[in-house]
Each structure stands twice: as structure tokens, then as C-alpha cells.
Design an enzyme around this catalytic site. Sequence first.
Site, PDB file in Angstrom:
ATOM      1  CG  HIS A   1     -16.398  72.822  38.673  1.00  0.00           C
ATOM      2  ND1 HIS A   1     -16.554  72.596  40.029  1.00  0.00           N
ATOM      3  CD2 HIS A   1     -16.277  71.589  38.105  1.00  0.00           C
ATOM      4  CE1 HIS A   1     -16.524  71.291  40.265  1.00  0.00           C
ATOM      5  NE2 HIS A   1     -16.366  70.659  39.109  1.00  0.00           N
ATOM      6  CD  GLU A   2     -15.035  70.705  34.500  1.00  0.00           C
ATOM      7  OE1 GLU A   2     -14.064  69.946  34.709  1.00  0.00           O
ATOM      8  OE2 GLU A   2     -16.187  70.433  34.892  1.00  0.00           O
TER       9      GLU A   2
ATOM     10  CG  HIS B   1     -11.605  69.295  38.375  1.00  0.00           C
ATOM     11  ND1 HIS B   1     -11.672  68.765  39.640  1.00  0.00           N
ATOM     12  CD2 HIS B   1     -12.874  69.332  37.907  1.00  0.00           C
ATOM     13  CE1 HIS B   1     -12.931  68.476  39.921  1.00  0.00           C
ATOM     14  NE2 HIS B   1     -13.691  68.825  38.898  1.00  0.00           N
TER      15      HIS B   1
ATOM     16  CG  HIS C   1      -3.058  67.514  37.180  1.00  0.00           C
ATOM     17  ND1 HIS C   1      -2.790  67.557  35.821  1.00  0.00           N
ATOM     18  CD2 HIS C   1      -2.349  66.449  37.655  1.00  0.00           C
ATOM     19  CE1 HIS C   1      -1.972  66.571  35.508  1.00  0.00           C
ATOM     20  NE2 HIS C   1      -1.693  65.892  36.600  1.00  0.00           N
TER      21      HIS C   1
END
Length: 232
Positions: A101-102, A105, A109
Site C-alpha cells: 500500500h505504501e 503512494h 508520486h
Amino acid sequence: MFYYYYDWTYILVVIGAVICIAASARVKNVFARYSRIQSHSGLTGREAAEQILHRNGIYDVQVIHIGGNLTDHYNPGNKTLGLSDTVYNSTSVAAIGVAAHECGHAVQHARGYVPLAIRGSLVPVANIGSMAAWPLILIGLFMNGQTAIFFINLGILLFSAAVLFQIVTLPVEFNASGRAVKVLESSGMLYPDEVDSVKKVLGAAALTYVASAASMILQLLRLVIIGGRKRK
């Protein structure tokens, strides 16, 4: 002024707090349950994160170990992906899911995902709004006339920015979870039943963001009601 501190609108704050507490308890319980299930691959959260980043052509993000429980986050400012104590060295399906999940991100980006950029631009205003809103509104409540209305409206406007931040956060988090599930399915890091477990973990985590947004909206409603009384 005694009236403003003991009125029915406090129930809105209580409802918001209960929603947040319930969502937080659920994600902790679900994460704990699937933290006991070890993945067939034996990958740690750190190793899974590094593989996912590299699969997406990202080599300038550093995966680091941070303290705490479920404090995992991606920092676009210095391009670090922080994994907590329960994720970094863990080989559980829950840990791999959170790490993925991280990474979602980080991919957002790298790809210029617009909602993430919007959320980032809202951070300064949201921080100021959440801290300054109530003091401004309280000043307005102790004053009269147009000056009072000005301070109250300014406080509500600033708090609205904090609410907007929470709302924009929702698609950012849902998209990151979607990317995580997709890469875990396509990469073969996890078996299908393990991916199903990840979906449950990330689904529970998503509820915490929904709960936070709902709580903020309820608080904003309370401010509008209080401000409306002063305008009469």
C-alpha cells in the site's frame, strides 16, 4: 457564553469520536489477525516493498525502518518509505499488504497522480485550519456585530480546508490500495487466498480514513450551527 458549551451539538463530536474509535479498533484487530499468517514467499515487508518499487522502475526511494505500530507512510518530500516495527521485518501477509500500500503512494508520486499532488498542496492550509479555526470562532463568539461574523466565518473557512484535505485523502488511499492489490496479484508474491487476506486488511484500513473524514464533516456542521446562532 455558558450556553455554547452545553448544547446538543456536542453529540456531533461524540458521534465522530465513536466512529473513529470503532474504525481504529477494527483495523488493529484485522491487522493482528492476519499478522499471524505467514506468506508462502517468506518475503519481509521491506523486501516486498523494494521489489514492488523496482518493478515500477523506482530506484530513488529508500525503504527505512521506523518505530511504532501501523505508523507506515511514504514521504514524498525526501522519498523515503517508512515501515513500522510490525511490518519492516515481518513475513506476514498483513505486513506485505501494508508495505505494498505504501509503495502505491510512491508509485502515485512517480506517476504524477493528481489527487496526491492536491493533497500535498493542502497540507499547510489544513494544518493551519485545524489549529486556528476554533480560536477564531471563540473570538467571534465573544464579540458582536460584523466583526464577530468575520471571525466566525474565517474560522469556518479555515476548518473547511482541513475537511477538504480529509476528503481528498480518500481517493488517494483507495487508489494506493488498488495499486497494491494489483501488483501483488500480478507479481506472484502472494497466493490468491493471501491476496484476499490483504484486501481485508486494506479494506479495514480504508475505513479509518472514511471515519476521519466523517468526523471532520460532523465537526464542520457543528461550527456552522454555532456560527448561525451568532448571526441571528
